[in-house]
Motif scaffolding. Sequence first.
Motif, PDB file in Angstrom:
ATOM      1  N   ASN A   1      -0.439   3.826  -3.073  1.00 53.99           N
ATOM      2  CA  ASN A   1      -0.482   5.281  -3.266  1.00 53.99           C
ATOM      3  C   ASN A   1      -1.657   5.752  -4.121  1.00 53.99           C
ATOM      4  O   ASN A   1      -2.279   6.766  -3.819  1.00 53.99           O
ATOM      5  CB  ASN A   1       0.832   5.760  -3.883  1.00 53.99           C
ATOM      6  CG  ASN A   1       1.987   5.593  -2.908  1.00 53.99           C
ATOM      7  OD1 ASN A   1       2.027   6.261  -1.876  1.00 53.99           O
ATOM      8  ND2 ASN A   1       2.918   4.696  -3.211  1.00 53.99           N
ATOM      9  N   VAL A   2      -1.929   5.016  -5.220  1.00 60.83           N
ATOM     10  CA  VAL A   2      -2.959   5.503  -6.156  1.00 60.83           C
ATOM     11  C   VAL A   2      -3.816   4.364  -6.710  1.00 60.83           C
ATOM     12  O   VAL A   2      -4.319   4.459  -7.831  1.00 60.83           O
ATOM     13  CB  VAL A   2      -2.308   6.297  -7.334  1.00 60.83           C
ATOM     14  CG1 VAL A   2      -1.762   7.619  -6.880  1.00 60.83           C
ATOM     15  CG2 VAL A   2      -1.219   5.473  -8.033  1.00 60.83           C
ATOM     16  N   GLY A   3      -3.981   3.297  -5.941  1.00 63.47           N
ATOM     17  CA  GLY A   3      -4.738   2.159  -6.470  1.00 63.47           C
ATOM     18  C   GLY A   3      -5.673   1.555  -5.448  1.00 63.47           C
ATOM     19  O   GLY A   3      -6.627   2.192  -4.998  1.00 63.47           O
ATOM     20  N   CYS A   4      -5.349   0.322  -5.043  1.00 62.62           N
ATOM     21  CA  CYS A   4      -6.254  -0.470  -4.189  1.00 62.62           C
ATOM     22  C   CYS A   4      -6.720   0.297  -2.949  1.00 62.62           C
ATOM     23  O   CYS A   4      -7.929   0.414  -2.686  1.00 62.62           O
ATOM     24  CB  CYS A   4      -5.573  -1.744  -3.691  1.00 62.62           C
ATOM     25  SG  CYS A   4      -4.411  -2.516  -4.809  1.00 62.62           S
ATOM     26  N   ILE A   5      -5.774   0.786  -2.173  1.00 62.16           N
ATOM     27  CA  ILE A   5      -6.129   1.354  -0.859  1.00 62.16           C
ATOM     28  C   ILE A   5      -6.898   2.674  -1.007  1.00 62.16           C
ATOM     29  O   ILE A   5      -7.995   2.819  -0.455  1.00 62.16           O
ATOM     30  CB  ILE A   5      -4.866   1.515   0.022  1.00 62.16           C
ATOM     31  CG1 ILE A   5      -4.219   0.137   0.267  1.00 62.16           C
ATOM     32  CG2 ILE A   5      -5.182   2.230   1.338  1.00 62.16           C
ATOM     33  CD1 ILE A   5      -5.076  -0.863   1.016  1.00 62.16           C
TER      34      ILE A   5
ATOM     35  N   VAL B   1      14.645   0.316  -4.713  1.00 60.16           N
ATOM     36  CA  VAL B   1      14.652   1.681  -5.249  1.00 60.16           C
ATOM     37  C   VAL B   1      13.265   2.022  -5.755  1.00 60.16           C
ATOM     38  O   VAL B   1      12.662   1.228  -6.483  1.00 60.16           O
ATOM     39  CB  VAL B   1      15.655   1.766  -6.434  1.00 60.16           C
ATOM     40  CG1 VAL B   1      15.626   3.158  -7.060  1.00 60.16           C
ATOM     41  CG2 VAL B   1      17.062   1.409  -5.977  1.00 60.16           C
ATOM     42  N   ASP B   2      12.742   3.171  -5.355  1.00 65.44           N
ATOM     43  CA  ASP B   2      11.469   3.647  -5.916  1.00 65.44           C
ATOM     44  C   ASP B   2      11.426   5.163  -5.874  1.00 65.44           C
ATOM     45  O   ASP B   2      11.899   5.776  -4.922  1.00 65.44           O
ATOM     46  CB  ASP B   2      10.266   3.065  -5.152  1.00 65.44           C
ATOM     47  CG  ASP B   2       8.990   3.137  -5.975  1.00 65.44           C
ATOM     48  OD1 ASP B   2       8.659   4.213  -6.499  1.00 65.44           O
ATOM     49  OD2 ASP B   2       8.334   2.094  -6.130  1.00 65.44           O
ATOM     50  N   GLU B   3      10.821   5.737  -6.924  1.00 65.50           N
ATOM     51  CA  GLU B   3      10.723   7.206  -6.942  1.00 65.50           C
ATOM     52  C   GLU B   3       9.555   7.702  -6.096  1.00 65.50           C
ATOM     53  O   GLU B   3       9.499   8.861  -5.726  1.00 65.50           O
ATOM     54  CB  GLU B   3      10.615   7.710  -8.387  1.00 65.50           C
ATOM     55  CG  GLU B   3       9.518   7.077  -9.190  1.00 65.50           C
ATOM     56  CD  GLU B   3       9.684   7.276 -10.692  1.00 65.50           C
ATOM     57  OE1 GLU B   3      10.541   8.071 -11.100  1.00 65.50           O
ATOM     58  OE2 GLU B   3       8.946   6.619 -11.446  1.00 65.50           O
ATOM     59  N   MET B   4       8.583   6.812  -5.804  1.00 66.29           N
ATOM     60  CA  MET B   4       7.427   7.211  -4.982  1.00 66.29           C
ATOM     61  C   MET B   4       7.626   6.709  -3.557  1.00 66.29           C
ATOM     62  O   MET B   4       8.525   5.923  -3.282  1.00 66.29           O
ATOM     63  CB  MET B   4       6.144   6.557  -5.494  1.00 66.29           C
ATOM     64  CG  MET B   4       5.615   7.065  -6.806  1.00 66.29           C
ATOM     65  SD  MET B   4       3.840   6.754  -6.972  1.00 66.29           S
ATOM     66  CE  MET B   4       3.719   4.983  -7.037  1.00 66.29           C
ATOM     67  N   ALA B   5       6.709   7.104  -2.679  1.00 63.91           N
ATOM     68  CA  ALA B   5       6.708   6.531  -1.332  1.00 63.91           C
ATOM     69  C   ALA B   5       6.412   5.037  -1.465  1.00 63.91           C
ATOM     70  O   ALA B   5       5.687   4.627  -2.377  1.00 63.91           O
ATOM     71  CB  ALA B   5       5.638   7.201  -0.485  1.00 63.91           C
ATOM     72  N   PRO B   6       6.959   4.183  -0.569  1.00 60.73           N
ATOM     73  CA  PRO B   6       6.791   2.744  -0.755  1.00 60.73           C
ATOM     74  C   PRO B   6       5.328   2.313  -0.743  1.00 60.73           C
ATOM     75  O   PRO B   6       4.518   2.876  -0.021  1.00 60.73           O
ATOM     76  CB  PRO B   6       7.570   2.142   0.417  1.00 60.73           C
ATOM     77  CG  PRO B   6       7.775   3.232   1.391  1.00 60.73           C
ATOM     78  CD  PRO B   6       7.743   4.520   0.620  1.00 60.73           C
ATOM     79  N   GLY B   7       5.050   1.307  -1.566  1.00 64.50           N
ATOM     80  CA  GLY B   7       3.675   0.795  -1.649  1.00 64.50           C
ATOM     81  C   GLY B   7       3.168   0.775  -3.087  1.00 64.50           C
ATOM     82  O   GLY B   7       2.181   0.116  -3.387  1.00 64.50           O
TER      83      GLY B   7
ATOM     84  N   LEU C   1      13.882  -3.106  -8.249  1.00 67.91           N
ATOM     85  CA  LEU C   1      13.501  -1.810  -8.830  1.00 67.91           C
ATOM     86  C   LEU C   1      11.986  -1.697  -8.818  1.00 67.91           C
ATOM     87  O   LEU C   1      11.288  -2.362  -9.587  1.00 67.91           O
ATOM     88  CB  LEU C   1      14.039  -1.687 -10.262  1.00 67.91           C
ATOM     89  CG  LEU C   1      13.789  -0.335 -10.940  1.00 67.91           C
ATOM     90  CD1 LEU C   1      14.441   0.814 -10.169  1.00 67.91           C
ATOM     91  CD2 LEU C   1      14.298  -0.338 -12.379  1.00 67.91           C
ATOM     92  N   GLY C   2      11.472  -0.840  -7.935  1.00 67.21           N
ATOM     93  CA  GLY C   2      10.029  -0.666  -7.791  1.00 67.21           C
ATOM     94  C   GLY C   2       9.568  -1.215  -6.456  1.00 67.21           C
ATOM     95  O   GLY C   2       9.778  -2.396  -6.165  1.00 67.21           O
ATOM     96  N   ALA C   3       8.965  -0.337  -5.620  1.00 68.07           N
ATOM     97  CA  ALA C   3       8.533  -0.769  -4.283  1.00 68.07           C
ATOM     98  C   ALA C   3       7.019  -0.857  -4.179  1.00 68.07           C
ATOM     99  O   ALA C   3       6.408  -0.420  -3.208  1.00 68.07           O
ATOM    100  CB  ALA C   3       9.109   0.158  -3.216  1.00 68.07           C
TER     101      ALA C   3
END
Length: 463
Positions: free
Chosen positions: A45-49, A34-40, A11-13
């Motif tokens: 999505n909103v952190g390191c990268i 399973v993840d509600e956001m795009a994988p990563g 649970l959580g990608a």
Amino acid sequence: MSVGKCSLLVLGAGPGGYVCAIRAGQMGIDTVIVDEMAPGGTCLNVGCIPSKALIHAANEFHKITHASDQSALGIKAAAPTIDLGATVGWKDAIVRRLNGGVEGLFKKAGVRHIRGRGEVLDGKTVRVFRDGGEETIRTDALVLATGSAPAELPFLPFGGKVISSTEALSLAEPPTALAVVGGGYIGLELGTAYAKLGSRVTVIEAEQRILPQYDAALTRPVEQSLERLGVTVLTRTKALELSDKGLCVQHADDGPSDIDADRILVTTGRTPRIREAGIEGLALTLTQDGFIAVDDRCATSMRGVYAIGDITGDPMLAHKAMAQGELVAEVVAGRRSRWDRTCIPAVCFTDPEIVTCGLLPDEAAKQGFDVSVGQFPLAASGRAMTMEAASGFVRAVAERCTGRILGLQAVGRDISELSTAFAIAIEMGAVVDDIAGVIHAHPTLGEGLQEACFAIGGKTIHV
Ligand code: FAD
């Protein structure tokens, strides 16, 4: 509603979850993620990268601005302008490309990826809500990897001009005046980027110093650089509430005052996502700090339920989550793997960067080690001078009697690249002479590591 079955449900990608699922799939385990956001996850999505993309763009903009008015290099450039919308578009394209890459890795490893919100019903059942319906999945093993979310201050709730790191990564234009509440690494990385993009930045930090997890020697070059960038740093100061001007703050020794700000970025920490998704209903033991307690196989107090990444506590870093993910996949596959890492490197991508691995001198002394410390100033590094980056140093902390390296630290521009050498040295149990005896390529910042080890032996060459 359909009912499915698998051997492993993750649970959580985020970096913890996706690494776990890919590794499990590679080993032939029937895996669903399973993840509600795009994988990563947060990281991609909103952190390191995205933060490193913004920092890179800000550095490029600042370099050209600098060249247009005060470069010593003989370079002249016209004053640049920035279209932050286009920068954000470029950053989003990188994120999408990497999302697609993770998706492809799931396919290659035979992992079933479901985009939807999961709700844990018990340690062996998860209900997934997705476009087009719900699905209940029974699993032999469950990995909780739901990560963390920005911590909200009750007196400064997110919304309007009060933003979290997530919104700060997608602004349409740089704020005129940005107040950053919290002088930790996320606030300072983003605050520095916006200062370079032209915002007037004020950092509000309740502690005595910014980045209080490091010693003063490591943070001083960052403080000096912030000062050069025109960033106001208010330490021993607490944010109180929104005011007509922007933000009302109070210094430990003074009365309240107002800070002019059209955006207030709150980066006072991150909260583990364990009070949602049904996780709070499981009989899980928590740590004193409210994270999920795990053993050296990342097993929780419930049989067949594992937890990895930010929900297991500090350090809340992507590479720790990945290492735990890989470990759990092996445990589920029946291997006798255990968490036996000596150190986890950490990088603060400020300007200059700070990189640490293992113990700081004070930490080593507190643990009872008789330590010797060697330090090499980057002011003596030819490579650092040619990069206009001669502020900072590389430091080695060793046990005096054995010479075993206990910790390595550095502060300097682009010094994060030394993190791997630091981690390899400590993880392999290197002694000072191992590193001092290695021929380091010249001219590189890595020579600083060798010189710091020379310094412990009292035979420095270049200082
Ligand atoms: P996350 O990455 O948080 O992923 C958890 C996933 O679970 C999310 O995708 C979420 O959508 C999903 N999820 C949660 N609940 C549900 C549910 N009920 N149903 C379905 N899905 C769910 N770390 C570094 O190492 N280096 C850095 O440079 C760095 N920079 C950072 C910069 C910023 C601005 C931020 C915010 C963080 C940064 N981090 C950095 C920290 C890093 O992002 C995290 O440590 C890492 O992402 C944690 O990974 P994780 O797998 O535990 O969880």
